[in-house]
Structure formats: C-alpha cells, structure tokens
Design an enzyme around this catalytic site. Structure first.
Site, mmCIF file in Angstrom:
data_model
loop_
_atom_site.group_PDB
_atom_site.id
_atom_site.type_symbol
_atom_site.label_atom_id
_atom_site.label_comp_id
_atom_site.label_asym_id
_atom_site.label_seq_id
_atom_site.Cartn_x
_atom_site.Cartn_y
_atom_site.Cartn_z
ATOM 1 N N LYS A 109 0.862 -1.183 0.000
ATOM 2 C CA LYS A 109 0.000 0.000 0.000
ATOM 3 C C LYS A 109 0.888 1.220 0.000
ATOM 4 C CE LYS A 109 -4.492 0.710 0.120
ATOM 5 N NZ LYS A 109 -5.573 -0.187 -0.314
HETATM 6 P P1 NAD Z 1 -12.739 7.821 -2.739
HETATM 7 O O1 NAD Z 1 -11.701 8.814 -2.457
HETATM 8 O O2 NAD Z 1 -13.215 7.621 -4.121
HETATM 9 O O3 NAD Z 1 -14.026 8.149 -1.840
HETATM 10 C C1 NAD Z 1 -13.943 8.262 -0.447
HETATM 11 C C2 NAD Z 1 -15.273 8.787 0.081
HETATM 12 O O4 NAD Z 1 -15.231 8.819 1.514
HETATM 13 C C3 NAD Z 1 -15.571 10.210 -0.375
HETATM 14 O O5 NAD Z 1 -16.955 10.314 -0.641
HETATM 15 C C4 NAD Z 1 -15.158 11.052 0.836
HETATM 16 O O6 NAD Z 1 -15.824 12.298 0.900
HETATM 17 C C5 NAD Z 1 -15.581 10.124 1.950
HETATM 18 N N1 NAD Z 1 -14.934 10.430 3.223
HETATM 19 C C6 NAD Z 1 -13.661 10.838 3.454
HETATM 20 N N2 NAD Z 1 -13.467 11.055 4.761
HETATM 21 C C7 NAD Z 1 -14.647 10.766 5.363
HETATM 22 C C8 NAD Z 1 -15.092 10.805 6.704
HETATM 23 N N3 NAD Z 1 -14.282 11.192 7.687
HETATM 24 N N4 NAD Z 1 -16.374 10.420 6.960
HETATM 25 C C9 NAD Z 1 -17.187 10.033 5.958
HETATM 26 N N5 NAD Z 1 -16.824 9.987 4.676
HETATM 27 C C10 NAD Z 1 -15.574 10.356 4.392
HETATM 28 O O7 NAD Z 1 -12.219 6.454 -2.085
HETATM 29 P P2 NAD Z 1 -12.652 4.967 -2.429
HETATM 30 O O8 NAD Z 1 -11.742 4.470 -3.482
HETATM 31 O O9 NAD Z 1 -14.129 4.899 -2.639
HETATM 32 O O10 NAD Z 1 -12.246 4.234 -1.078
HETATM 33 C C11 NAD Z 1 -13.133 4.137 0.028
HETATM 34 C C12 NAD Z 1 -12.713 2.966 0.908
HETATM 35 O O11 NAD Z 1 -12.729 1.769 0.121
HETATM 36 C C13 NAD Z 1 -11.305 3.056 1.499
HETATM 37 O O12 NAD Z 1 -11.310 2.442 2.769
HETATM 38 C C14 NAD Z 1 -10.483 2.218 0.534
HETATM 39 O O13 NAD Z 1 -9.314 1.695 1.135
HETATM 40 C C15 NAD Z 1 -11.486 1.120 0.216
HETATM 41 N N6 NAD Z 1 -11.184 0.388 -1.014
HETATM 42 C C16 NAD Z 1 -11.115 1.041 -2.218
HETATM 43 C C17 NAD Z 1 -10.844 0.309 -3.367
HETATM 44 C C18 NAD Z 1 -10.823 0.938 -4.733
HETATM 45 O O14 NAD Z 1 -10.723 0.190 -5.716
HETATM 46 N N7 NAD Z 1 -10.944 2.242 -4.874
HETATM 47 C C19 NAD Z 1 -10.628 -1.076 -3.292
HETATM 48 C C20 NAD Z 1 -10.729 -1.700 -2.043
HETATM 49 C C21 NAD Z 1 -11.017 -0.954 -0.933
#
Ligand code: NAD
Length: 420
Positions: A109
């Site tokens: 990561k």
């Molecule tokens: P992203 O940046 O596209 O979206 C994140 C969202 O969370 C946004 O809407 C943001 O405003 C919101 N956010 C940020 N801080 C916050 C808070 N304190 N309270 C509430 N909402 C908050 O990110 P993503 O890619 O959707 O990732 C979200 C989660 O999913 C993370 O934990 C990431 O590790 C996990 N994840 C993502 C992927 C991927 O392919 N993108 C894969 C596996 C896991």
C-alpha cells in the site's frame, strides 16, 4: 507492528487480527513472527512547487508487506491523515486479500499525507510525479504494481504511468492498474470494488433467506466504492435511505434518488455538500440508522465499541478497509449481524486490477462482460469458502477469511524456505 515506527491504531488492529487467526490456525511461530511485520517500508519526501511559487514538502509512503505469492499489489491513498502505521495495516490486509481470492500477488500500500481537494490540478500532478520518482526503483510490473485508493483516481494513475514510462523510455502500462481505458486500463475497473461488494451482499442475502427487494441500505462514503454500491443496490431494488461523504450525510426513509445524487455530486466536484435531497444527518447517525444493509465505504475504525451496540443492520458489508474495530466485532457477533469482512467484500477492486495487469502483459483486452463474469465467479467462490470455514471452525466471517488468506501465504512461505 513489531517496532514503534509503524505502530498506529490501525496497524495494531491489523496485527491483533493476524494474531487471532494465527492462533486458531496453530501457525508456525517462525512464520508468524515474520508475517506480523512488512518486508519493506519506505518514507519519502516529496518537494512540490505550489501555485504560489513556494515549495511544499509532502510526506509519502510505500509499504510492501509480503510478496511470497507474487508481485506486490496495492493502492495509493491521498488523505491528510495518512501515516506509516495506517499504510502498513493496509498493506498487510492486501496480502491476506490477494491470497484469499487466489491471486498470484502479494500485499502493499502507498499514500501521501495531503488533502487532494485543497490542491490544484497542477499541484496534484507535480506531487504525484515526484512521489512516483521517489519510489521508482522499488516499483515495477514484476515488482510492485500500484492502484487507486481513497483520494486517488484514474487521472492520478495516468500520471504515475506516464512518469514511470518517461524514465524507462517507452510505454509501460502494466506499471499501474486503475488507469483510463485509453492507455491500457480495463473495462469494469472503476466499478469493480463497488460491484464486488454488491455481489457479496447478494450471496449473503441468499444465505440468510432475505429478499433484497424489500431491503433498505445506508452507505457511508460516496466515492469510487460507495457511489457504485449505492447505484448498483438501487438498480436491484434495494431502497437507499442514506448516503454520506466527508461533508456529512443525507437521509430519506422513503429512499433517495441515487442517479440524481450522482449527477449532482458530479457537478459539485464529487461532493454531496449542499445536496438537495433528504434531511441532513451526521456520519455517526448514518451508521446507527434502522436499515437492513450497512455499507461503510470511507475510512477505518468507524464502527467501534462505542457505537456497535446501537447498529441496527442485519448485514454489514465492509466496502472500506478496516472500518470495524476488534471490540466492535465482538458486539456485532452477539447481535447476530452478518458480517462480510473487508478482505472479501471489497476484493473486487484488486481482482479486476489483476485482470488489468494480465491484459496489459498480454496486450489483449477483454469485454466488460468477460471481466464482470470472471470477477463474480472468483468472489462467489471465495464467499462460500469463507462461509464454510466459518461454519466448520465456528468462527465469524472475518476470522474465517483471515484464516484462509493467512494459511495460503504461510504454506507458500514454508515451500520457499528461508534464504539466509
Ligand atoms: P474515494 O476517495 O473515491 O471516496 C472516499 C469517500 O469517503 C468520499 O466520498 C469522501 O468524501 C468520503 N470520506 C472521506 N473522509 C470521510 C469521513 N471522515 N467520513 C465520511 N466519509 C468520508 O475512495 P474509495 O476508493 O471509494 O475508497 C473508500 C474505501 O474503500 C477506502 O477504505 C479504501 O481503502 C477502500 N477500497 C477502495 C478500493 C478501490 O478500488 N478504490 C478497493 C478496495 C477498498
């Protein structure tokens, strides 16, 4: 983890989860000692020329936890609270996730402590390119292949691909996944994580005998993962009663119009701020709403011993990594909440990242139907392996998933032996 440098609440939680699974597996003590800590952890300084002419030095990280099964794989996070401990925890979870779903990949990561919403496009590009240059000698298509995570997207991946390629003197699309399709990305990657979460909710509902068309859901986080989960659940008849992002949440017991929310957010720099639907609630209130399916899809450690007892969902599908603490797990088990743990629920992202890498290496691209079918087959198989393990060993779904993931890595380590 084992030493102070990478200790943080998230890394301690990841190690405690590992210890529980290792104890239940009766894992070889030498192997366990090694797996509790990463292979390699880098901290880099990223001097970036800001629009006002000054140079700001950002701090970046890349942690490579274990590559016994294949090249390191894992996303890059841009968020103000990114730190070495958080990135180490996320890297460890990637190792178990790749192993659980049977990918020939290890876990890594990366991250930069910054608020991407505060940076101009030019600042973001300069910072991304310099971060890539700083870790350039430690990544590579056969070494370590980054991908998007919170705060990063296909544009950031395109800049990483271009920077790496400029250094090599030729195009190297297979250096990152989650790229735009125009430069070697795969169809279906952007939606893959959210779509995978929904495939897992469908399997859980079948197992529990729940009719999804009469269910409600609340989704925390409206980014890449959360917005796709909300959209795809709505498309199969689930009523989306609440969504949120960093600006707060919106609630309507009659159901929110997800497509219109998406359009509004798209016009508002992907933010829900000022959303014209539903009543305003906090992120904490969202978690405690009366709903059938709760999907945390933002940050770690949102469900803790302080609020777990007040959760009202029947299914908790962890779109985010590490959203539930260990003491909250115990409370949810008591309450009989069906847990789809992060390493299973959100594995769709890395599965389709793997498909992208394979397509790039072969220079031969698949249709979106092929991508989605292969994704579904892998995740459904993993779901039933985890469910069987959980029933056979009388452990919750998280411990079962970790036991499968960790056991495969440990066996591979024992085959390869200790090089000294
Ligand atoms: P992203 O940046 O596209 O979206 C994140 C969202 O969370 C946004 O809407 C943001 O405003 C919101 N956010 C940020 N801080 C916050 C808070 N304190 N309270 C509430 N909402 C908050 O990110 P993503 O890619 O959707 O990732 C979200 C989660 O999913 C993370 O934990 C990431 O590790 C996990 N994840 C993502 C992927 C991927 O392919 N993108 C894969 C596996 C896991």
């Amino acid at each position: 983890m084992a030493t102070i440098e990478w200790r943080s609440p998230a890394s301690e939680m990841a190690v405690q989860q590992f210890d529980m699974a290792a104890a239940k597996l009766g894992l070889d003590a030498n192997v366990a000692a090694r797996l509790r800590r990463p292979d390699r952890a880098m901290i880099v300084s990223i001097p970036t020329r800001m629009d006002d002419g000054k140079v700001h030095v950002f701090t970046g990280y890349r942690v490579q936890h274990n590559d016994v099964l294949g090249p390191f794989k894992g996303g890059i996070r841009y968020h103000p609270e990114v730190n070495l401990g958080e990135v180490s925890a996320l890297a460890m979870w990637m190792t178990w996730k790749c192993s659980l779903v049977g990918l020939p990949l290890g876990g890594a990561k990366g991250g930069v402590a910054c608020d991407p919403a505060e940076l101009s496009r030019q600042e973001l590009q300069s910072m991304t390119r310099r971060y890539t240059a700083e870790i350039l000698n430690f990544i590579g298509p056969e070494v370590d292949v980054p991908a998007p995570d919170m705060g990063t997207n296909e544009q950031v991946m395109a800049w990483i691909m271009d920077t790496y390629s400029q250094h090599k003197g030729h195009a190297v699309p297979e250096i990152v996944t989650g790229k735009p399709v125009a430069i070697g990305g795969t169809l279906g990657r952007r939606e893959a994580t959210g779509r995978g979460v929904v495939y897992m909710i469908i399997e859980a509902a079948k197992h529990l005998g729940i009719d999804l068309s009469s269910c409600t859901t609340a989704v925390q986080g409206f980014g890449n993962v959360g917005s796709v989960v909300a959209k795809e659940l709505a498309a199969i008849g689930v009523k989306v009663i609440a969504v949120s992002d960093r600006s707060g949440g919106f609630y309507d017991a009659q159901g929110l119009p997800v497509e219109r929310l998406l359009e509004e957010a798209a016009d508002n720099n992907h933010s829900l701020e000022g959303c014209s639907y539903g009543e305003k609630i906090t992120n904490q209130e969202l978690l405690e709403l009366n709903c059938d399916i709760l999907v945390p899809a933002a940050l770690e450690m949102q469900i803790t011993k302080d609020n777990a007892a007040r959760l009202q969902c029947r299914i908790l599908a962890e779109g985010a990594n590490g959203p539930t603490t260990l003491d909250a797990d115990a409370v949810l088990k008591e309450k009989n909440v069906f847990l789809i743990p992060d390493v299973l629920a959100n594995a769709g992202g890395v599965v389709v990242s793997y498909f992208e890498w394979v397509q790039d290496l072969q220079n031969f691209f698949w249709t979106e139907e092929e991508v989605n079918k292969k994704l579904r087959d892998i995740l459904v198989k993993a779901f039933h392996e985890v469910l069987n393990m959980s029933q056979k060993q009388k452990v919750d779904m998280r411990l079962a998933a970790l036991m499968i993931g960790i056991d495969r890595v440990a066996r591979a380590m024992l085959w390869r032996g200790l090089y000294a």
